[in-house]
Design an enzyme around this catalytic site. Structure first.
Site, short mmCIF file in Angstrom:
data_model
loop_
_atom_site.label_atom_id
_atom_site.label_comp_id
_atom_site.label_asym_id
_atom_site.label_seq_id
_atom_site.Cartn_x
_atom_site.Cartn_y
_atom_site.Cartn_z
N LYS A 65 58.59 -39.06 24.34
CA LYS A 65 59.97 -39.58 24.45
C LYS A 65 60.94 -38.89 23.48
CE LYS A 65 58.66 -44.14 26.17
NZ LYS A 65 58.71 -45.59 25.98
N ASN A 86 63.45 -42.10 27.84
CA ASN A 86 62.39 -42.33 28.84
C ASN A 86 62.86 -42.00 30.26
OD1 ASN A 86 64.07 -44.46 29.45
ND2 ASN A 86 62.44 -45.95 29.67
N GLY A 130 58.38 -45.75 18.10
CA GLY A 130 59.33 -45.36 19.15
C GLY A 130 59.87 -46.53 19.94
N ARG A 152 53.82 -51.89 8.99
CA ARG A 152 52.71 -51.54 8.09
C ARG A 152 53.19 -50.49 7.10
NH1 ARG A 152 47.68 -49.30 11.34
NH2 ARG A 152 49.20 -47.64 11.74
N ARG A 156 59.09 -46.55 7.16
CA ARG A 156 59.61 -46.31 8.51
C ARG A 156 60.62 -47.40 8.90
NH1 ARG A 156 55.07 -45.08 12.86
NH2 ARG A 156 56.73 -43.97 13.91
P1 NDP Z 1 54.36 -45.78 18.23
O1 NDP Z 1 53.09 -45.02 18.09
O2 NDP Z 1 55.65 -45.05 18.21
O3 NDP Z 1 54.44 -46.88 17.03
C1 NDP Z 1 53.33 -47.67 16.74
C2 NDP Z 1 53.72 -48.80 15.80
O4 NDP Z 1 52.61 -49.69 15.70
C3 NDP Z 1 54.05 -48.36 14.38
O5 NDP Z 1 55.03 -49.21 13.86
C4 NDP Z 1 52.69 -48.56 13.67
O6 NDP Z 1 52.82 -48.81 12.30
C5 NDP Z 1 52.23 -49.83 14.33
N1 NDP Z 1 50.79 -50.07 14.32
C6 NDP Z 1 49.83 -49.37 14.99
N2 NDP Z 1 48.62 -49.93 14.79
C7 NDP Z 1 48.81 -50.98 13.98
C8 NDP Z 1 47.94 -51.96 13.41
N3 NDP Z 1 46.62 -51.95 13.66
N4 NDP Z 1 48.47 -52.92 12.63
C9 NDP Z 1 49.79 -52.95 12.39
N5 NDP Z 1 50.67 -52.05 12.88
C10 NDP Z 1 50.18 -51.08 13.67
O7 NDP Z 1 54.18 -46.66 19.56
P2 NDP Z 1 55.35 -47.26 20.49
O8 NDP Z 1 56.35 -47.90 19.61
O9 NDP Z 1 55.83 -46.25 21.44
O10 NDP Z 1 54.55 -48.35 21.36
C11 NDP Z 1 54.22 -49.62 20.82
C12 NDP Z 1 53.72 -50.53 21.93
O11 NDP Z 1 54.75 -50.79 22.86
C13 NDP Z 1 52.55 -49.98 22.74
O12 NDP Z 1 51.62 -51.04 22.91
C14 NDP Z 1 53.17 -49.59 24.06
O13 NDP Z 1 52.24 -49.68 25.12
C15 NDP Z 1 54.25 -50.66 24.19
N6 NDP Z 1 55.36 -50.30 25.07
C16 NDP Z 1 55.60 -51.08 26.18
C17 NDP Z 1 56.63 -50.80 27.04
C18 NDP Z 1 56.87 -51.67 28.22
O14 NDP Z 1 57.63 -51.29 29.11
N7 NDP Z 1 56.29 -52.86 28.28
C19 NDP Z 1 57.53 -49.64 26.81
C20 NDP Z 1 57.23 -48.90 25.59
C21 NDP Z 1 56.17 -49.22 24.78
P3 NDP Z 1 52.91 -47.56 11.23
O15 NDP Z 1 54.34 -47.12 11.26
O16 NDP Z 1 52.50 -48.17 9.94
O17 NDP Z 1 51.95 -46.51 11.73
#
Ligand code: NDP
Length: 269
Positions: A65, A86, A130, A152, A156
């Site tokens: 994205k 997107n 994202g 976490r 960020r």
């Molecule tokens: P990113 O990889 O950009 O971000 C992931 C985020 O999750 C970060 O803030 C990361 O924290 C955090 N994270 C990951 N693992 C853990 C954990 N075990 N405990 C706590 N925090 C955690 O992903 P996206 O933002 O793109 O996607 C996030 C979710 O949104 C996904 O599940 C995706 O499928 C869903 N989604 C759904 C959509 C829909 O249409 N329903 C559209 C877009 C996304 P840190 O910064 O510390 O790494």
């Protein structure tokens, strides 16, 4: 038939072709929509060739994205704020244009499908990746009372707080805050549910009457959804409605027609 596609890596799980084929059937639009795995190194050439061959539009999903946004020559305000796109299409003067419909999809699902008001409510966004960036402009547009971002990696969340400072005063904190008053709306925008994990959240974030929304969608309640039910949230839902609504926003951009989403959400459920 005009050709459309969703691109990402991996892409086999995507429900977008099914959603758009239901939209096309319902509206009578002549749309052919497929899913194509495109790696990061292939992305720029793929996008150029797809539109040069007359493609009507692309949806872009993880992990492309941000690059999709960077490739575009024109972007909507909400895509610029999110720094991620997107939805791509060729607009006026043959300019590659980008939008981010994730936030509009979430807000539409909350307001229209689930009856959740955001205006004057306190909103907690868990995650600063994202999708958190993508949904914030639309949440802010609903004029909530306050928005708090927990992540976490706190830097960020603080970076987002800085970038949005002229638009909205965001609060930030660690995942395990225990506030005196719970939030009205709690949105899990982390990817923790994908790994079957739950962030170390405290029950105090949930108010009486709280709505909890996991952006992830699944056939089964996610760990976050189970946790929210166990701690007394009034409404607990996954992101399937958002998925369909963000697709409908893309369809509207490309075809100028807004499909009915309720029947598509029901069909997917
Ligand atoms: P990113 O990889 O950009 O971000 C992931 C985020 O999750 C970060 O803030 C990361 O924290 C955090 N994270 C990951 N693992 C853990 C954990 N075990 N405990 C706590 N925090 C955690 O992903 P996206 O933002 O793109 O996607 C996030 C979710 O949104 C996904 O599940 C995706 O499928 C869903 N989604 C759904 C959509 C829909 O249409 N329903 C559209 C877009 C996304 P840190 O910064 O510390 O790494």
């Amino acid at each position: 038939m005009t050709r459309y596609a969703v691109i990402g890596d991996p892409i086999s799980h995507s429900k977008s072709p099914l959603i758009h084929s239901l939209f096309a059937e319902q509206t009578g639009e002549k749309v052919e929509y497929e899913k194509i795995r495109v790696t990061e190194s292939e992305l720029a050439d793929f996008v150029r060739d797809f539109f040069a061959a007359g493609g009507g539009g692309l949806n872009v999903t993880l992990p492309h994205k941000e690059i999709a946004f960077a490739l575009a020559e024109h972007a909507s305000d909400r895509a610029r704020l999110a720094k991620a796109a997107n939805t791509l299409w060729v607009g006026e003067n043959q300019i590659l244009s980008a939008d981010n419909t994730d936030g509009a999809g979430l807000v539409r699902d909350l307001k229209h499908n689930l009856g959740v008001t955001i205006q004057d409510r306190s909103v907690l966004v868990i995650g600063a990746g994202g999708s958190a960036r993508g949904i914030l402009p639309s949440i802010i547009g609903e004029k909530p009372e306050k928005i708090t971002i927990l992540n976490r990696t706190q830097s960020r969340a603080q970076q987002i707080q800085l970038e949005y400072s002229s638009l909205f005063p965001l609060d930030t904190g660690p995942l395990d805050i225990s506030p005196a008053i719970g939030f009205d709306i709690v949105i899990n925008a982390t990817s923790s549910s994908i790994a079957g994990e739950l962030p170390p959240l405290q029950p105090a974030i949930i108010s009486a009457g709280c709505s909890c929304y996991d952006l992830m969608y699944s056939d089964h309640p996610t760990p976050f959804m189970q946790w929210a039910v166990n701690h007394g949230a009034e409404l607990v839902v996954d992101g399937l409605g958002m998925l369909v609504e963000q697709a409908a926003e893309s369809f509207l951009i490309w075809r100028g027609v807004r499909p009915d989403t309720q029947c598509v959400i029901a069909a997917l459920r």
